[in-house]
Design a protein around this motif. Structure first.
Motif, PDB file in Angstrom:
ATOM      1  N   ALA A  48      -8.305  11.002  15.827  1.00  0.00           N
ATOM      2  CA  ALA A  48      -6.606  11.051  16.486  1.00  0.00           C
ATOM      3  C   ALA A  48      -5.871  11.376  15.168  1.00  0.00           C
ATOM      4  N   PRO A  55     -11.183  -0.098  14.283  1.00  0.00           N
ATOM      5  CA  PRO A  55     -10.041   0.563  13.961  1.00  0.00           C
ATOM      6  C   PRO A  55      -9.051  -0.439  13.062  1.00  0.00           C
ATOM      7  N   VAL A  56      -8.946  -1.593  13.635  1.00  0.00           N
ATOM      8  CA  VAL A  56      -8.321  -2.866  13.010  1.00  0.00           C
ATOM      9  C   VAL A  56      -8.686  -2.976  11.746  1.00  0.00           C
ATOM     10  N   ASP A  67      -4.415  13.526  12.023  1.00  0.00           N
ATOM     11  CA  ASP A  67      -3.902  15.137  11.861  1.00  0.00           C
ATOM     12  C   ASP A  67      -4.698  16.028  11.217  1.00  0.00           C
ATOM     13  N   GLY A  97      -6.999   0.587   4.742  1.00  0.00           N
ATOM     14  CA  GLY A  97      -5.657   1.177   4.620  1.00  0.00           C
ATOM     15  C   GLY A  97      -5.429   2.483   4.843  1.00  0.00           C
ATOM     16  N   ARG A  98      -6.229   3.299   5.227  1.00  0.00           N
ATOM     17  CA  ARG A  98      -5.982   4.667   5.439  1.00  0.00           C
ATOM     18  C   ARG A  98      -7.064   5.273   6.552  1.00  0.00           C
ATOM     19  N   ARG A  99      -6.677   6.373   7.251  1.00  0.00           N
ATOM     20  CA  ARG A  99      -7.527   6.630   8.157  1.00  0.00           C
ATOM     21  C   ARG A  99      -8.601   7.599   7.631  1.00  0.00           C
ATOM     22  N   GLN A 106     -14.362   3.254  19.628  1.00  0.00           N
ATOM     23  CA  GLN A 106     -12.941   3.217  19.014  1.00  0.00           C
ATOM     24  C   GLN A 106     -12.771   3.765  17.566  1.00  0.00           C
ATOM     25  N   ARG A 133     -15.047  15.467  24.034  1.00  0.00           N
ATOM     26  CA  ARG A 133     -14.472  15.748  22.871  1.00  0.00           C
ATOM     27  C   ARG A 133     -14.950  16.749  22.036  1.00  0.00           C
ATOM     28  N   ASN A 168      -8.108  -0.399   9.217  1.00  0.00           N
ATOM     29  CA  ASN A 168      -6.568  -0.699   8.703  1.00  0.00           C
ATOM     30  C   ASN A 168      -6.512  -1.719   7.740  1.00  0.00           C
ATOM     31  N   ARG A 200       0.773  -1.273   0.034  1.00  0.00           N
ATOM     32  CA  ARG A 200       0.058   0.130   0.121  1.00  0.00           C
ATOM     33  C   ARG A 200       0.901   1.305  -0.028  1.00  0.00           C
ATOM     34  N   LEU A 206      -4.883  -2.926  18.664  1.00  0.00           N
ATOM     35  CA  LEU A 206      -5.302  -1.337  19.009  1.00  0.00           C
ATOM     36  C   LEU A 206      -4.743  -1.157  20.415  1.00  0.00           C
ATOM     37  N   ILE A 237     -12.106   9.599   2.888  1.00  0.00           N
ATOM     38  CA  ILE A 237     -12.730   8.552   3.349  1.00  0.00           C
ATOM     39  C   ILE A 237     -13.782   8.805   4.608  1.00  0.00           C
ATOM     40  N   PRO A 259     -12.923  -2.398  19.588  1.00  0.00           N
ATOM     41  CA  PRO A 259     -11.364  -2.004  19.142  1.00  0.00           C
ATOM     42  C   PRO A 259     -11.144  -2.606  17.861  1.00  0.00           C
ATOM     43  N   GLU A 266     -12.909   7.427  17.968  1.00  0.00           N
ATOM     44  CA  GLU A 266     -11.431   7.785  18.688  1.00  0.00           C
ATOM     45  C   GLU A 266     -10.299   7.828  17.265  1.00  0.00           C
ATOM     46  N   TRP A 267     -10.275   6.640  16.802  1.00  0.00           N
ATOM     47  CA  TRP A 267      -9.117   6.409  15.752  1.00  0.00           C
ATOM     48  C   TRP A 267      -9.235   7.570  14.538  1.00  0.00           C
TER      49      TRP A 267
END
Lengths: 344, 344
Positions: free
Chosen positions: B281, B251-252, B283, B259-261, B274, B321, B255, A202, A225, B71, B248, B277-278
């Motif tokens: 988090a 997020p796994v 940028d 494959g990207r946030r 989660q 948050r 990924n 990737r 995680l 995404i 949890p 949160e993921w």
């Protein structure tokens, strides 16, 4: 209102070629479409590909396939980029062992690390699955997914292929890049389905092939995680294999990640055999293709006896079933984008 | 050459509304853009969504995000469609137990099947994980992936939700369909990331939400490749859990499959915490949103004490948050596409 002559030109990427289209007017000047596959010789495989693409995209035609179902899957190693003298991901792992060796003085005397440090691929192979798992754990696990991606990106910038003295991601096949672009211009969604590590591929697949991360299917290790000291969630790569996307794993991976059967599959080794069988077994028109490495001068020539990218049973099956076999030497005008200067 | 006045109109789906665009000329007549979210009241969540989308799509702006990175991930149960009085996939499983019961006379006297046959959800819940695994094995495994998809499709055509007397896939939320379309019109790629079974959801996700199978991430059981009597490869679903895409696991799963946030995440329960949160988090600018079920009249009202879609910790975190909390009663003008006539 303007009295300008009303010819509005719009560049459209059709069939991989920039075509001038007169919008809203009788089409008075459609340029002849350029060849979308200029690095392919005008031999049977190119004809088979073009015939297939034209038949599934011909609106109202007997073989028409709606765009959403135009799924094309490509193996990576040996199909989209080179895989000799060793899988490039293994070259990465060996380079990582060398980079990390200063913190692990014991590696000089311990297998399989010693073999990696000495480029002794024979001893490395002799270490078997256990040895490979140790190398994998030392080089692919214990870090965040983001740190791993950064490491791969840096390696791609600095490492050079031993024969061609090029960055590894320059060893992508130009005819295949043209094919990927041609397929996408015809409404296909292009995927990688590879035995290689998904998080390794990737890093470069989007830049090198125009294939985004979410369209890369590959082998994987588990991630978990964890919350770091600053309270931020992190995904940590674990030294445990989760999925092997090879052989019978390829149809399983296609089902898991893509969720529908491809209409085009392209591979180069026995590890792709089940993927081509799975693709061919669908009802709609299908194209199954194998790249046969026959060009020792421009690339490499290997098949049945090779330890990397062994092509034996799948080649037999291709002949029996009429799969398209691309003979690199005969069918490709060019192999790479660069002009090879490496020792032959 | 024609002397026609050179105004060429092209319909473009921008911001979910058909807009007349003057191509190649000064824009002389741009129609006012229709509201892309007509089922949303003009309250804070709609403003937050529009502000976010406008900021990440403003070319040259400080918060601009390239389309490839736009995404958006959505939970399914309770976020895109209903989940009461029980997860719809569990309703499917119970209906399957009933349909298969004639071939299994022993089920009348054996738990957890007896509970399913008698709609005794209390006894079913009491059978615990072991019971659920048995129901899962009996209704989701031992068949080809294609046969399973056919069974789900047939169930969606024939089964009716007990309260609304509608097919289950009519219980999708109209405001969310508008949101999905609005995001896609702004270059987002929309994904489902759900604890539900991936092969269950893929049957209707494309039709119901415009989300293709390859953009559905969910829980899964193993499949294995087998060759049938006619020599055709088949994928057989196995009674063994492969991946739980919840908590949890989200997020796994993001990924692994994407494959990207993401830059936008939308959920409704603690199982989505989660994932939010993921997403948060990262940028780049992010939007994290929760749907709070507050509307017993038009849908249901439940949160901290609910066995289905429990929303407790994530609601606290949303307040801490500043995540966007959508209050169904306050923020949605309409809930479903149909006009509810069910008993309230």
């Amino acid at each position: 209102m303007s009295s300008r002559i009303p010819i509005i030109h719009r560049r459209a990427l059709l069939s991989g070629a920039a075509v001038l289209v007169a919008v809203g007017l009788p089409r008075i000047a459609i340029a002849e479409q350029a060849d979308p596959l200029p690095s392919w010789n005008d031999t049977a495989p190119k004809q088979a590909i073009r015939t297939f693409v034209e038949s599934v995209t011909r609106d109202g035609g007997h073989d028409f396939v709606p765009p959403a179902q135009r799924i094309a899957v490509f193996d990576n190693d040996g199909t989209l980029w080179g895989e000799q003298p060793m899988y490039f991901q293994l070259a990465f792992a060996i380079d990582r062992i060398k980079a990390l060796a200063a913190s692990h003085p014991e590696w000089k005397e311990t297998q399989p690390y010693k073999a990696a440090l000495e480029d002794d691929t024979k001893a490395l192979a002799a270490s078997g699955n256990k040895g490979i798992m140790e190398i994998l754990a030392a080089t692919h696990a214990g870090v965040t997914t983001e740190a791993f991606a950064d490491t791969v990106a840096e390696w791609l910038q600095t490492a050079r292929h031993p024969r061609f003295q090029q960055p590894y991601d320059k060893l992508v096949y130009r005819p295949q890049l043209e094919l990927l672009a041609y397929l996408r211009a015809n409404g296909f969604k292009t995927f990688i389905v590879s035995g290689g590590g998904v998080e390794f591929m990737r890093v470069f697949a989007e830049r090198a092939y125009g294939i985004p991360p979410e369209q890369v299917v590959g082998s994987s290790i588990f991630t978990t995680l964890q919350i770091d000291a600053e309270g931020k969630p992190q995904l940590i790569k674990q030294p445990k294999i989760e999925f092997v996307d090879d052989g019978p794993g390829k149809p399983v991976g296609i089902n898991r990640f893509i969720g529908r059967r491809p209409i085009l599959a392209f591979g180069n080794s026995d590890g792709d055999q089940q993927m081509l069988e799975w693709t061919s077994a669908g009802d709609a028109p299908r194209l199954a293709a194998l790249l046969h490495h026959t060009d020792a001068e421009r690339e490499w020539a290997y098949d049945r006896a090779s330890h990397v990218g062994k092509l034996d049973k799948a080649l037999e099956e291709a002949r029996l079933r009429g799969w398209t076999v691309v003979d690199m030497k005969r069918d490709w005008k060019r192999v790479f984008a660069f002009e090879p200067k490496g020792a032959l």
